[in-house]
Design an enzyme around this catalytic site. Structure first.
Site, PDB file in Angstrom:
ATOM      1  N   LYS A   1       0.825  -1.206   0.000  1.00  0.00           N
ATOM      2  CA  LYS A   1       0.000   0.000   0.000  1.00  0.00           C
ATOM      3  C   LYS A   1       0.864   1.263   0.000  1.00  0.00           C
ATOM      4  O   LYS A   1       2.088   1.196   0.219  1.00  0.00           O
ATOM      5  CB  LYS A   1      -0.944  -0.046   1.203  1.00  0.00           C
ATOM      6  CG  LYS A   1      -1.961  -1.206   1.144  1.00  0.00           C
ATOM      7  CD  LYS A   1      -2.938  -1.150   2.317  1.00  0.00           C
ATOM      8  CE  LYS A   1      -3.993  -2.249   2.209  1.00  0.00           C
ATOM      9  NZ  LYS A   1      -5.001  -2.155   3.307  1.00  0.00           N
TER      10      LYS A   1
ATOM     11  N   TYR B   1     -12.486  -2.581  -3.828  1.00  0.00           N
ATOM     12  CA  TYR B   1     -13.069  -2.585  -2.481  1.00  0.00           C
ATOM     13  C   TYR B   1     -14.590  -2.525  -2.509  1.00  0.00           C
ATOM     14  O   TYR B   1     -15.196  -2.054  -1.556  1.00  0.00           O
ATOM     15  CB  TYR B   1     -12.488  -1.435  -1.662  1.00  0.00           C
ATOM     16  CG  TYR B   1     -11.078  -1.701  -1.136  1.00  0.00           C
ATOM     17  CD1 TYR B   1     -10.816  -2.804  -0.315  1.00  0.00           C
ATOM     18  CD2 TYR B   1     -10.016  -0.853  -1.445  1.00  0.00           C
ATOM     19  CE1 TYR B   1      -9.541  -3.051   0.176  1.00  0.00           C
ATOM     20  CE2 TYR B   1      -8.735  -1.093  -0.953  1.00  0.00           C
ATOM     21  CZ  TYR B   1      -8.497  -2.191  -0.139  1.00  0.00           C
ATOM     22  OH  TYR B   1      -7.243  -2.432   0.354  1.00  0.00           O
TER      23      TYR B   1
ATOM     24  N   THR C   1      -5.701  -7.539  10.588  1.00  0.00           N
ATOM     25  CA  THR C   1      -5.951  -6.294   9.856  1.00  0.00           C
ATOM     26  C   THR C   1      -5.341  -5.062  10.530  1.00  0.00           C
ATOM     27  O   THR C   1      -4.708  -4.241   9.870  1.00  0.00           O
ATOM     28  CB  THR C   1      -7.475  -6.087   9.685  1.00  0.00           C
ATOM     29  OG1 THR C   1      -7.999  -7.210   8.970  1.00  0.00           O
ATOM     30  CG2 THR C   1      -7.772  -4.818   8.908  1.00  0.00           C
TER      31      THR C   1
ATOM     32  N   PHE D   1     -15.532   3.215   6.932  1.00  0.00           N
ATOM     33  CA  PHE D   1     -14.137   3.528   6.592  1.00  0.00           C
ATOM     34  C   PHE D   1     -13.878   3.579   5.091  1.00  0.00           C
ATOM     35  O   PHE D   1     -12.766   3.871   4.664  1.00  0.00           O
ATOM     36  CB  PHE D   1     -13.186   2.523   7.259  1.00  0.00           C
ATOM     37  CG  PHE D   1     -13.421   1.079   6.869  1.00  0.00           C
ATOM     38  CD1 PHE D   1     -12.879   0.554   5.696  1.00  0.00           C
ATOM     39  CD2 PHE D   1     -14.168   0.235   7.681  1.00  0.00           C
ATOM     40  CE1 PHE D   1     -13.095  -0.773   5.339  1.00  0.00           C
ATOM     41  CE2 PHE D   1     -14.383  -1.104   7.343  1.00  0.00           C
ATOM     42  CZ  PHE D   1     -13.846  -1.599   6.159  1.00  0.00           C
TER      43      PHE D   1
ATOM     44  N   ARG E   1      -1.824 -14.437   3.798  1.00  0.00           N
ATOM     45  CA  ARG E   1      -2.627 -13.819   4.864  1.00  0.00           C
ATOM     46  C   ARG E   1      -1.948 -14.020   6.221  1.00  0.00           C
ATOM     47  O   ARG E   1      -1.956 -13.137   7.061  1.00  0.00           O
ATOM     48  CB  ARG E   1      -4.045 -14.403   4.890  1.00  0.00           C
ATOM     49  CG  ARG E   1      -4.882 -14.138   3.646  1.00  0.00           C
ATOM     50  CD  ARG E   1      -5.448 -12.745   3.549  1.00  0.00           C
ATOM     51  NE  ARG E   1      -6.336 -12.401   4.635  1.00  0.00           N
ATOM     52  CZ  ARG E   1      -7.078 -11.283   4.660  1.00  0.00           C
ATOM     53  NH1 ARG E   1      -7.035 -10.417   3.640  1.00  0.00           N
ATOM     54  NH2 ARG E   1      -7.846 -11.014   5.687  1.00  0.00           N
TER      55      ARG E   1
ATOM     56  N   HIS F   1      -2.128  -5.464   1.278  1.00  0.00           N
ATOM     57  CA  HIS F   1      -3.400  -6.124   0.987  1.00  0.00           C
ATOM     58  C   HIS F   1      -3.109  -7.522   0.466  1.00  0.00           C
ATOM     59  O   HIS F   1      -2.152  -7.718  -0.282  1.00  0.00           O
ATOM     60  CB  HIS F   1      -4.194  -5.367  -0.093  1.00  0.00           C
ATOM     61  CG  HIS F   1      -5.317  -6.192  -0.677  1.00  0.00           C
ATOM     62  ND1 HIS F   1      -6.552  -6.272  -0.066  1.00  0.00           N
ATOM     63  CD2 HIS F   1      -5.368  -7.016  -1.764  1.00  0.00           C
ATOM     64  CE1 HIS F   1      -7.312  -7.114  -0.768  1.00  0.00           C
ATOM     65  NE2 HIS F   1      -6.625  -7.575  -1.802  1.00  0.00           N
TER      66      HIS F   1
ATOM     67  N   ASN G   1      -2.126  -0.066   6.990  1.00  0.00           N
ATOM     68  CA  ASN G   1      -1.628  -1.365   7.443  1.00  0.00           C
ATOM     69  C   ASN G   1      -0.788  -2.077   6.386  1.00  0.00           C
ATOM     70  O   ASN G   1      -0.685  -3.302   6.363  1.00  0.00           O
ATOM     71  CB  ASN G   1      -2.786  -2.240   7.935  1.00  0.00           C
ATOM     72  CG  ASN G   1      -3.822  -2.466   6.844  1.00  0.00           C
ATOM     73  OD1 ASN G   1      -3.654  -2.012   5.719  1.00  0.00           O
ATOM     74  ND2 ASN G   1      -4.869  -3.191   7.159  1.00  0.00           N
TER      75      ASN G   1
ATOM     76  N   ARG H   1       2.280  -6.797   9.290  1.00  0.00           N
ATOM     77  CA  ARG H   1       1.540  -5.725   9.968  1.00  0.00           C
ATOM     78  C   ARG H   1       1.964  -5.595  11.423  1.00  0.00           C
ATOM     79  O   ARG H   1       1.997  -4.499  11.981  1.00  0.00           O
ATOM     80  CB  ARG H   1       0.043  -5.987   9.842  1.00  0.00           C
ATOM     81  CG  ARG H   1      -0.485  -5.716   8.422  1.00  0.00           C
ATOM     82  CD  ARG H   1      -1.834  -6.346   8.206  1.00  0.00           C
ATOM     83  NE  ARG H   1      -2.512  -5.890   6.994  1.00  0.00           N
ATOM     84  CZ  ARG H   1      -3.668  -6.377   6.569  1.00  0.00           C
ATOM     85  NH1 ARG H   1      -4.266  -7.353   7.228  1.00  0.00           N
ATOM     86  NH2 ARG H   1      -4.230  -5.906   5.471  1.00  0.00           N
TER      87      ARG H   1
ATOM     88  N   GLU I   1      -9.449 -10.082  -8.282  1.00  0.00           N
ATOM     89  CA  GLU I   1      -8.511  -8.985  -8.033  1.00  0.00           C
ATOM     90  C   GLU I   1      -7.310  -9.044  -8.972  1.00  0.00           C
ATOM     91  O   GLU I   1      -6.815  -8.007  -9.427  1.00  0.00           O
ATOM     92  CB  GLU I   1      -8.067  -9.014  -6.565  1.00  0.00           C
ATOM     93  CG  GLU I   1      -9.224  -8.734  -5.600  1.00  0.00           C
ATOM     94  CD  GLU I   1      -8.870  -8.950  -4.132  1.00  0.00           C
ATOM     95  OE1 GLU I   1      -7.712  -9.335  -3.835  1.00  0.00           O
ATOM     96  OE2 GLU I   1      -9.751  -8.739  -3.279  1.00  0.00           O
TER      97      GLU I   1
HETATM   98  N1  UDP Z   1      -9.885  -0.676   7.236  1.00  0.00           N
HETATM   99  C1  UDP Z   1      -9.968   0.494   7.956  1.00  0.00           C
HETATM  100  N2  UDP Z   1     -10.737   0.522   9.108  1.00  0.00           N
HETATM  101  C2  UDP Z   1     -11.428  -0.564   9.526  1.00  0.00           C
HETATM  102  C3  UDP Z   1     -11.345  -1.758   8.784  1.00  0.00           C
HETATM  103  C4  UDP Z   1     -10.576  -1.781   7.642  1.00  0.00           C
HETATM  104  O1  UDP Z   1      -9.360   1.498   7.594  1.00  0.00           O
HETATM  105  O2  UDP Z   1     -12.103  -0.478  10.576  1.00  0.00           O
HETATM  106  C5  UDP Z   1      -9.076  -0.723   5.987  1.00  0.00           C
HETATM  107  C6  UDP Z   1      -7.734  -1.402   6.186  1.00  0.00           C
HETATM  108  O3  UDP Z   1      -6.776  -0.724   5.391  1.00  0.00           O
HETATM  109  C7  UDP Z   1      -8.010  -2.802   5.642  1.00  0.00           C
HETATM  110  C8  UDP Z   1      -8.985  -2.506   4.500  1.00  0.00           C
HETATM  111  O4  UDP Z   1      -9.792  -1.435   5.013  1.00  0.00           O
HETATM  112  O5  UDP Z   1      -6.830  -3.444   5.185  1.00  0.00           O
HETATM  113  C9  UDP Z   1      -9.860  -3.663   4.084  1.00  0.00           C
HETATM  114  O6  UDP Z   1     -10.494  -4.194   5.225  1.00  0.00           O
HETATM  115  P1  UDP Z   1     -10.591  -5.767   5.465  1.00  0.00           P
HETATM  116  O7  UDP Z   1     -11.562  -5.987   6.577  1.00  0.00           O
HETATM  117  O8  UDP Z   1     -10.881  -6.451   4.159  1.00  0.00           O
HETATM  118  O9  UDP Z   1      -9.138  -6.146   6.014  1.00  0.00           O
HETATM  119  P2  UDP Z   1      -7.943  -6.995   5.340  1.00  0.00           P
HETATM  120  O10 UDP Z   1      -8.548  -8.051   4.478  1.00  0.00           O
HETATM  121  O11 UDP Z   1      -7.110  -5.994   4.566  1.00  0.00           O
HETATM  122  O12 UDP Z   1      -7.181  -7.558   6.514  1.00  0.00           O
HETATM  123 MG    MG Z   2     -10.009  -7.910   2.971  1.00  0.00          MG
END
Ligand code: UDP
Ligand code: MG
Length: 156
Positions: A9, A49, A91, A57, A85, A115, A112, A102, A126
């Site tokens: 990112k 997204y 996250t 968010f 992952r 992705h 974070n 992370r 994707e």
């Molecule tokens: N995110 C955020 N606030 C939140 C949850 C998610 O800013 O409360 C952002 C964060 O950058 C995250 C992305 O949205 O990586 C996508 O969220 P997801 O739940 O899919 O998390 P990931 O799969 O990236 O762990």
């Molecule tokens: Mg996700």
């Protein structure tokens, strides 16, 4: 073999962490199937997204992801989606275990660093969005010493 979309990112690029994060995937034995530095457009961010469109968010997330370039990667390996992952960690940086990307490099909820696709369906969708030109075919020599050639690569 399985492929997944990984994005380093804008915070990873701007903080100079691309090399260190890429190293996490390489040293695990995963293959860099494709890689490019690119600017995400608002249209691409919206498609990527779209599952989060209604979340509070979402607007901030799109602003962040389009604010500066990302490094997009197609990462390949046996079980690559789940392995990536795990390497990424939870996250939110503050919750992510030490030893994960992370967990080691940040403590933010939104910034974070990385992705990773979360399922085979998401990975296919994707990868199509970020690599519409496709992924170059090449054989990674190290695979023969990363996996059991007979049992896992089905050679010989
Ligand atoms: N995110 C955020 N606030 C939140 C949850 C998610 O800013 O409360 C952002 C964060 O950058 C995250 C992305 O949205 O990586 C996508 O969220 P997801 O739940 O899919 O998390 P990931 O799969 O990236 O762990
Ligand atoms: Mg996700």
């Amino acid at each position: 073999m399985e492929r997944t979309l990984i994005l380093l990112k804008p915070d990873a690029v701007q903080r100079g962490l691309v090399g260190q994060i890429l190293d996490r995937f390489e040293r695990k034995g995963l293959k860099i199937a494709a890689m490019k530095l690119m600017q995400i457009t608002p249209e691409l961010a919206a498609k990527h997204y779209e599952a989060h469109k209604e979340r509070p968010f979402y607007a901030g997330l799109v602003r962040f992801m389009t604010s500066s370039p990302v490094v997009a990667l197609a990462i390949e390996g046996i079980g690559a989606i789940a392995i990536c992952r795990k390497l990424m960690g939870a996250t939110f940086g503050a919750d992510a275990d030490a030893g994960t990307i992370r967990g080691d490099f940040g403590s933010s909820r939104s910034y974070n660093l990385v992705h990773g696709s979360d399922s085979p369906e998401a990975a296919e969708r994707e990868l199509g969005l970020f690599f519409p030109e496709g992924v170059p075919e090449y054989e990674l020599a190290a695979y023969d010493w990363t996996y059991d050639p007979v049992e896992e690569l089905k050679k010989g």
